[in-house]
Design an enzyme around this catalytic site. Sequence first.
Site, PDB file in Angstrom:
ATOM      1  N   GLY A   9       0.839  -1.192   0.000  1.00  0.00           N
ATOM      2  CA  GLY A   9       0.000   0.000   0.000  1.00  0.00           C
ATOM      3  C   GLY A   9       0.870   1.237   0.000  1.00  0.00           C
ATOM      4  O   GLY A   9       0.475   2.302   0.480  1.00  0.00           O
ATOM      5  N   ALA A  10       2.069   1.092  -0.569  1.00  0.00           N
ATOM      6  CA  ALA A  10       3.078   2.147  -0.486  1.00  0.00           C
ATOM      7  C   ALA A  10       2.729   3.395  -1.284  1.00  0.00           C
ATOM      8  O   ALA A  10       3.317   4.455  -1.057  1.00  0.00           O
ATOM      9  CB  ALA A  10       4.431   1.605  -0.970  1.00  0.00           C
ATOM     10  N   GLY A  12      -0.288   4.845  -1.304  1.00  0.00           N
ATOM     11  CA  GLY A  12      -1.299   5.643  -0.604  1.00  0.00           C
ATOM     12  C   GLY A  12      -0.667   6.656   0.328  1.00  0.00           C
ATOM     13  O   GLY A  12       0.552   6.663   0.547  1.00  0.00           O
ATOM     14  N   ARG A  37      -1.027  -3.930  -7.770  1.00  0.00           N
ATOM     15  CA  ARG A  37      -0.683  -4.797  -8.888  1.00  0.00           C
ATOM     16  C   ARG A  37       0.600  -5.584  -8.656  1.00  0.00           C
ATOM     17  O   ARG A  37       1.030  -6.351  -9.504  1.00  0.00           O
ATOM     18  CB  ARG A  37      -0.578  -3.971 -10.166  1.00  0.00           C
ATOM     19  CG  ARG A  37      -1.914  -3.373 -10.589  1.00  0.00           C
ATOM     20  CD  ARG A  37      -1.753  -2.316 -11.662  1.00  0.00           C
ATOM     21  NE  ARG A  37      -3.034  -1.705 -11.998  1.00  0.00           N
ATOM     22  CZ  ARG A  37      -3.633  -0.756 -11.279  1.00  0.00           C
ATOM     23  NH1 ARG A  37      -3.052  -0.304 -10.183  1.00  0.00           N
ATOM     24  NH2 ARG A  37      -4.795  -0.258 -11.653  1.00  0.00           N
ATOM     25  N   GLY A  75      -1.939  -1.533   9.611  1.00  0.00           N
ATOM     26  CA  GLY A  75      -2.541  -0.227   9.841  1.00  0.00           C
ATOM     27  C   GLY A  75      -3.790  -0.017   9.020  1.00  0.00           C
ATOM     28  O   GLY A  75      -4.245   1.109   8.859  1.00  0.00           O
ATOM     29  N   HIS A 132     -14.285  11.468   8.903  1.00  0.00           N
ATOM     30  CA  HIS A 132     -13.063  11.325   8.117  1.00  0.00           C
ATOM     31  C   HIS A 132     -13.260  11.964   6.743  1.00  0.00           C
ATOM     32  O   HIS A 132     -14.370  12.341   6.375  1.00  0.00           O
ATOM     33  CB  HIS A 132     -12.686   9.853   7.946  1.00  0.00           C
ATOM     34  CG  HIS A 132     -12.074   9.243   9.171  1.00  0.00           C
ATOM     35  ND1 HIS A 132     -12.829   8.832  10.247  1.00  0.00           N
ATOM     36  CD2 HIS A 132     -10.780   8.995   9.497  1.00  0.00           C
ATOM     37  CE1 HIS A 132     -12.023   8.338  11.181  1.00  0.00           C
ATOM     38  NE2 HIS A 132     -10.780   8.440  10.753  1.00  0.00           N
ATOM     39  N   LYS A 136     -12.212   8.171   2.469  1.00  0.00           N
ATOM     40  CA  LYS A 136     -12.145   6.946   3.285  1.00  0.00           C
ATOM     41  C   LYS A 136     -13.304   6.035   2.903  1.00  0.00           C
ATOM     42  O   LYS A 136     -14.469   6.434   2.983  1.00  0.00           O
ATOM     43  CB  LYS A 136     -12.203   7.280   4.779  1.00  0.00           C
ATOM     44  CG  LYS A 136     -12.058   6.063   5.686  1.00  0.00           C
ATOM     45  CD  LYS A 136     -11.944   6.484   7.144  1.00  0.00           C
ATOM     46  CE  LYS A 136     -11.871   5.274   8.067  1.00  0.00           C
ATOM     47  NZ  LYS A 136     -10.683   4.421   7.816  1.00  0.00           N
ATOM     48  N   THR A 143     -10.795   3.049  14.448  1.00  0.00           N
ATOM     49  CA  THR A 143     -10.651   3.705  15.748  1.00  0.00           C
ATOM     50  C   THR A 143     -11.973   3.711  16.505  1.00  0.00           C
ATOM     51  O   THR A 143     -12.016   3.448  17.711  1.00  0.00           O
ATOM     52  CB  THR A 143     -10.150   5.148  15.571  1.00  0.00           C
ATOM     53  OG1 THR A 143      -8.877   5.115  14.930  1.00  0.00           O
ATOM     54  CG2 THR A 143     -10.028   5.856  16.913  1.00  0.00           C
TER      55      THR A 143
END
Length: 290
Positions: A9-10, A12, A37, A75, A132, A136, A143
């Site tokens: 998810g790098a 985002g 991908r 996360g 949010h 989202k 939370t």
Amino acid sequence: MTTKVAVVGATGKMGRLISGLVEESPEFELVASLDSRSSLDDMLVAELVVDVTVPGVTQRVVEFAVANGKNLLIGTSGWSADRIAGLRRSLGDEPTSGIVVIPNFSLGSVLATSFAAMAARYFDSIEIVETHASTKVDSPSGTAVRTAELMGAARAAIGPVAAPHTDQRARGQQVASIPIHSLRLNGIVAKQDVVFGGTGEVLTITHETISPSAYAAGITLALAAAATARGVILGLDQLLGLDSGSAQGGHPVAGAGATDAASTDSASLPTDPDPENVSGQAATATSVHP
């Protein structure tokens, strides 16, 4: 000696923030940056996998990492109490790896949740409003679910809250008997209000994140814990040593059976052209009192 890290998810917002912190730290080395991908095999060069994807993707990422003995930092929203119990089972009675699940990396948010769990024993009328950004995709937020579960655990000897007319859709979704209302608005990063109604008074515990930089301290703490974790650790509150009456127990907990994890044949993420639009419902499997 550095810990090799793969971030899934790098691309985002959170993924970019975590990747930057990993690259700046002398204790970690970023060896893989995965998007929707990417082949999941790309994470095999890492010792620690960070999952900050979306609810429709995270299960496969986590199952693959667990099956391959990787330590994990999760996360992503959607990991309810029942699903986390499954993580414990997947690690076995004597885990050789660990999973740290963080619903919110903000220190202030974690403290607010701890305060809410403390107050829950003194009020029978409690509701949560979480807000949010419109981008989202899941609701309620992780939370909010975590807050409700901790308040429910704190009230275990008292019973459910007084929440009238919950058969009406506009009354929100109940988690641990507490109604949660989700707002998705432009111009917002994250905000949560826990509202307690009492005789002649109202108590509101509010936390608002005004910049993603609020997550940096919690991310750094969670990375350090995840690198050496054994078993499942739920919540930044556990890393801070807060006595919050956790619905999961107050300490790292071992699970059971890695044989239930997905096999390595499922070696790539879904190729949805826009994974940010994958929908998820964070609390659909949440138990009232896990």
